[in-house]
Design a protein around this motif. Structure first.
Motif, PDB file in Angstrom:
ATOM      1  N   ASN A 175      47.873  48.051  41.394  1.00  0.00           N
ATOM      2  CA  ASN A 175      48.340  49.062  40.447  1.00  0.00           C
ATOM      3  C   ASN A 175      49.091  48.464  39.259  1.00  0.00           C
ATOM      4  O   ASN A 175      49.764  49.197  38.535  1.00  0.00           O
ATOM      5  CB  ASN A 175      49.246  50.073  41.162  1.00  0.00           C
ATOM      6  CG  ASN A 175      50.526  49.442  41.687  1.00  0.00           C
ATOM      7  OD1 ASN A 175      50.500  48.342  42.229  1.00  0.00           O
ATOM      8  ND2 ASN A 175      51.646  50.133  41.549  1.00  0.00           N
ATOM      9  N   GLN A 176      48.968  47.153  39.054  1.00  0.00           N
ATOM     10  CA  GLN A 176      49.682  46.494  37.971  1.00  0.00           C
ATOM     11  C   GLN A 176      48.710  45.625  37.166  1.00  0.00           C
ATOM     12  O   GLN A 176      48.664  44.404  37.323  1.00  0.00           O
ATOM     13  CB  GLN A 176      50.829  45.640  38.527  1.00  0.00           C
ATOM     14  CG  GLN A 176      51.910  46.413  39.243  1.00  0.00           C
ATOM     15  CD  GLN A 176      52.715  47.303  38.293  1.00  0.00           C
ATOM     16  OE1 GLN A 176      52.706  47.108  37.076  1.00  0.00           O
ATOM     17  NE2 GLN A 176      53.401  48.292  38.839  1.00  0.00           N
ATOM     18  N   PRO A 177      47.912  46.236  36.279  1.00  0.00           N
ATOM     19  CA  PRO A 177      46.903  45.465  35.544  1.00  0.00           C
ATOM     20  C   PRO A 177      47.479  44.405  34.611  1.00  0.00           C
ATOM     21  O   PRO A 177      46.758  43.481  34.221  1.00  0.00           O
ATOM     22  CB  PRO A 177      46.143  46.546  34.750  1.00  0.00           C
ATOM     23  CG  PRO A 177      47.055  47.731  34.715  1.00  0.00           C
ATOM     24  CD  PRO A 177      47.843  47.678  35.985  1.00  0.00           C
ATOM     25  N   SER A 178      48.758  44.510  34.268  1.00  0.00           N
ATOM     26  CA  SER A 178      49.358  43.495  33.401  1.00  0.00           C
ATOM     27  C   SER A 178      49.802  42.257  34.172  1.00  0.00           C
ATOM     28  O   SER A 178      50.189  41.251  33.571  1.00  0.00           O
ATOM     29  CB  SER A 178      50.558  44.082  32.652  1.00  0.00           C
ATOM     30  OG  SER A 178      51.578  44.486  33.562  1.00  0.00           O
ATOM     31  N   GLY A 179      49.753  42.305  35.501  1.00  0.00           N
ATOM     32  CA  GLY A 179      50.140  41.161  36.319  1.00  0.00           C
ATOM     33  C   GLY A 179      49.025  40.149  36.450  1.00  0.00           C
ATOM     34  O   GLY A 179      47.931  40.309  35.880  1.00  0.00           O
ATOM     35  N   GLY A 180      49.273  39.112  37.228  1.00  0.00           N
ATOM     36  CA  GLY A 180      48.302  38.031  37.363  1.00  0.00           C
ATOM     37  C   GLY A 180      47.427  38.118  38.584  1.00  0.00           C
ATOM     38  O   GLY A 180      46.720  37.153  38.905  1.00  0.00           O
ATOM     39  N   THR A 181      47.429  39.263  39.271  1.00  0.00           N
ATOM     40  CA  THR A 181      46.708  39.368  40.543  1.00  0.00           C
ATOM     41  C   THR A 181      45.208  39.187  40.369  1.00  0.00           C
ATOM     42  O   THR A 181      44.573  38.386  41.075  1.00  0.00           O
ATOM     43  CB  THR A 181      47.014  40.711  41.216  1.00  0.00           C
ATOM     44  OG1 THR A 181      48.435  40.894  41.278  1.00  0.00           O
ATOM     45  CG2 THR A 181      46.440  40.748  42.625  1.00  0.00           C
ATOM     46  N   ALA A 182      44.609  39.925  39.446  1.00  0.00           N
ATOM     47  CA  ALA A 182      43.164  39.819  39.234  1.00  0.00           C
ATOM     48  C   ALA A 182      42.781  38.422  38.757  1.00  0.00           C
ATOM     49  O   ALA A 182      41.799  37.841  39.241  1.00  0.00           O
ATOM     50  CB  ALA A 182      42.699  40.872  38.234  1.00  0.00           C
ATOM     51  N   GLU A 183      43.555  37.868  37.840  1.00  0.00           N
ATOM     52  CA  GLU A 183      43.260  36.528  37.321  1.00  0.00           C
ATOM     53  C   GLU A 183      43.310  35.488  38.435  1.00  0.00           C
ATOM     54  O   GLU A 183      42.435  34.620  38.545  1.00  0.00           O
ATOM     55  CB  GLU A 183      44.266  36.163  36.232  1.00  0.00           C
ATOM     56  CG  GLU A 183      44.064  34.774  35.644  1.00  0.00           C
ATOM     57  CD  GLU A 183      45.163  34.392  34.672  1.00  0.00           C
ATOM     58  OE1 GLU A 183      45.228  33.191  34.295  1.00  0.00           O
ATOM     59  OE2 GLU A 183      45.958  35.271  34.283  1.00  0.00           O
ATOM     60  N   GLY A 184      44.334  35.574  39.278  1.00  0.00           N
ATOM     61  CA  GLY A 184      44.467  34.601  40.359  1.00  0.00           C
ATOM     62  C   GLY A 184      43.367  34.716  41.387  1.00  0.00           C
ATOM     63  O   GLY A 184      42.817  33.703  41.848  1.00  0.00           O
ATOM     64  N   LEU A 185      43.019  35.938  41.767  1.00  0.00           N
ATOM     65  CA  LEU A 185      41.933  36.120  42.725  1.00  0.00           C
ATOM     66  C   LEU A 185      40.605  35.657  42.133  1.00  0.00           C
ATOM     67  O   LEU A 185      39.779  35.055  42.830  1.00  0.00           O
ATOM     68  CB  LEU A 185      41.855  37.582  43.149  1.00  0.00           C
ATOM     69  CG  LEU A 185      42.868  38.003  44.216  1.00  0.00           C
ATOM     70  CD1 LEU A 185      43.006  39.514  44.263  1.00  0.00           C
ATOM     71  CD2 LEU A 185      42.475  37.463  45.585  1.00  0.00           C
ATOM     72  N   ALA A 186      40.397  35.924  40.845  1.00  0.00           N
ATOM     73  CA  ALA A 186      39.154  35.481  40.197  1.00  0.00           C
ATOM     74  C   ALA A 186      39.036  33.971  40.198  1.00  0.00           C
ATOM     75  O   ALA A 186      37.932  33.413  40.310  1.00  0.00           O
ATOM     76  CB  ALA A 186      39.091  36.023  38.770  1.00  0.00           C
ATOM     77  N   ALA A 187      40.162  33.279  40.087  1.00  0.00           N
ATOM     78  CA  ALA A 187      40.145  31.816  40.092  1.00  0.00           C
ATOM     79  C   ALA A 187      39.921  31.251  41.479  1.00  0.00           C
ATOM     80  O   ALA A 187      39.274  30.209  41.641  1.00  0.00           O
ATOM     81  CB  ALA A 187      41.456  31.282  39.511  1.00  0.00           C
ATOM     82  N   ALA A 188      40.437  31.939  42.510  1.00  0.00           N
ATOM     83  CA  ALA A 188      40.416  31.381  43.863  1.00  0.00           C
ATOM     84  C   ALA A 188      39.229  31.805  44.706  1.00  0.00           C
ATOM     85  O   ALA A 188      38.713  31.020  45.511  1.00  0.00           O
ATOM     86  CB  ALA A 188      41.711  31.756  44.587  1.00  0.00           C
ATOM     87  N   LEU A 189      38.793  33.041  44.562  1.00  0.00           N
ATOM     88  CA  LEU A 189      37.808  33.583  45.500  1.00  0.00           C
ATOM     89  C   LEU A 189      36.460  32.855  45.502  1.00  0.00           C
ATOM     90  O   LEU A 189      35.932  32.571  46.589  1.00  0.00           O
ATOM     91  CB  LEU A 189      37.582  35.071  45.235  1.00  0.00           C
ATOM     92  CG  LEU A 189      38.659  36.025  45.739  1.00  0.00           C
ATOM     93  CD1 LEU A 189      38.311  37.465  45.369  1.00  0.00           C
ATOM     94  CD2 LEU A 189      38.853  35.897  47.241  1.00  0.00           C
ATOM     95  N   PRO A 190      35.859  32.554  44.343  1.00  0.00           N
ATOM     96  CA  PRO A 190      34.529  31.932  44.398  1.00  0.00           C
ATOM     97  C   PRO A 190      34.496  30.640  45.207  1.00  0.00           C
ATOM     98  O   PRO A 190      33.579  30.417  46.018  1.00  0.00           O
ATOM     99  CB  PRO A 190      34.189  31.699  42.926  1.00  0.00           C
ATOM    100  CG  PRO A 190      34.956  32.762  42.198  1.00  0.00           C
ATOM    101  CD  PRO A 190      36.247  32.881  42.954  1.00  0.00           C
ATOM    102  N   GLY A 191      35.487  29.785  45.022  1.00  0.00           N
ATOM    103  CA  GLY A 191      35.531  28.538  45.776  1.00  0.00           C
ATOM    104  C   GLY A 191      35.745  28.757  47.256  1.00  0.00           C
ATOM    105  O   GLY A 191      35.137  28.086  48.096  1.00  0.00           O
ATOM    106  N   MET A 192      36.609  29.720  47.596  1.00  0.00           N
ATOM    107  CA  MET A 192      36.850  30.015  49.002  1.00  0.00           C
ATOM    108  C   MET A 192      35.590  30.559  49.674  1.00  0.00           C
ATOM    109  O   MET A 192      35.236  30.160  50.781  1.00  0.00           O
ATOM    110  CB  MET A 192      38.008  31.004  49.138  1.00  0.00           C
ATOM    111  CG  MET A 192      39.339  30.456  48.661  1.00  0.00           C
ATOM    112  SD  MET A 192      40.671  31.692  48.667  1.00  0.00           S
ATOM    113  CE  MET A 192      40.912  31.928  50.443  1.00  0.00           C
ATOM    114  N   LEU A 193      34.899  31.461  48.986  1.00  0.00           N
ATOM    115  CA  LEU A 193      33.662  32.007  49.540  1.00  0.00           C
ATOM    116  C   LEU A 193      32.610  30.919  49.702  1.00  0.00           C
ATOM    117  O   LEU A 193      31.886  30.886  50.705  1.00  0.00           O
ATOM    118  CB  LEU A 193      33.147  33.133  48.645  1.00  0.00           C
ATOM    119  CG  LEU A 193      34.037  34.383  48.576  1.00  0.00           C
ATOM    120  CD1 LEU A 193      33.548  35.320  47.485  1.00  0.00           C
ATOM    121  CD2 LEU A 193      34.077  35.097  49.917  1.00  0.00           C
TER     122      LEU A 193
END
Length: 207
Positions: A175-193
């Protein structure tokens, strides 16, 4: 409950509602859908009331499990104990209202009563935990704080996401689009998957 015995990771995202907390991080939800990463969404009743169409859309998506994040986003106690500056519930009656007020809203939303509950700030005292159990829900905590209440930048979130291990329950905010949550997950998830890490909804790893 802060971990599971699953071989998967449980990604959980809170929507806290209230002043400053009623937005949706659309980039985050789009990322999960694009990567087909399931998540458990803990929705506060205030957020659902502010976003009825968005809530309907999320509840209709099998990628997501809808869970209870309380009526007013209060820490759960019987003596008013605060957490992170938020005053807690002050009695058994207030604990029950905090849980069941949202349970009614979310049951109407999804058609079935949520099984999982997380209080505001994920704080519970021992009596409140017993009450949640007696009400038929599973109280859920976390073992990895992915975004520190949506205050971390993308690089820091990515480090926390990469620290998730088998059985982890990670907590972030949707619920906080100005935070870094989406950016961080976008950076980490592909490699983890790519490395074979699997993610699962809580209802798929806790029977």
């Amino acid at each position: 409950m802060s971990r599971t015995d699953s071989t998967s990771v449980a990604l959980t995202l809170d929507a806290c509602g209230g002043r400053g907390g009623e937005a949706l991080d659309a980039d985050l939800i789009a990322l999960l859908r694009r990567e087909r990463v399931p998540a458990t969404l803990f929705l506060n009743a205030r957020w659902v009331r502010a976003n009825p169409r968005l809530a309907d859309d999320l509840a209709a998506d099998d990628l997501f499990c809808i869970a209870n994040h309380g009526t007013s986003h209060r820490p759960l106690s019987v003596d008013g104990r605060s957490a992170y500056g938020i005053a807690g519930t002050r009695s058994v009656e207030e604990v029950i209202h905090e849980v069941m007020g949202a349970q009614e809203v979310l049951t109407r939303l999804s058609g079935t009563p949520p099984r999982f509950f997380r209080s505001g700030t994920a704080h519970y005292d021992d009596v409140a935990v017993r009450i949640v159990n007696d009400l038929g829900l599973v109280p859920v905590g976390f073992d990895v704080n992915l975004d520190a209440g949506a205050t971390l930048g993308g690089a820091a979130v990515a480090r926390e996401v990469r620290s998730l291990r088998t059985g982890s329950i990670g907590i972030g905010h949707m619920n906080q689009p100005s935070g870094g949550t989406a950016e961080g997950l976008a950076a980490a998830l592909p490699g983890m998957l790519a490395d074979g890490v699997t993610f699962a909804r809580l209802d798929h790893v806790i029977r």
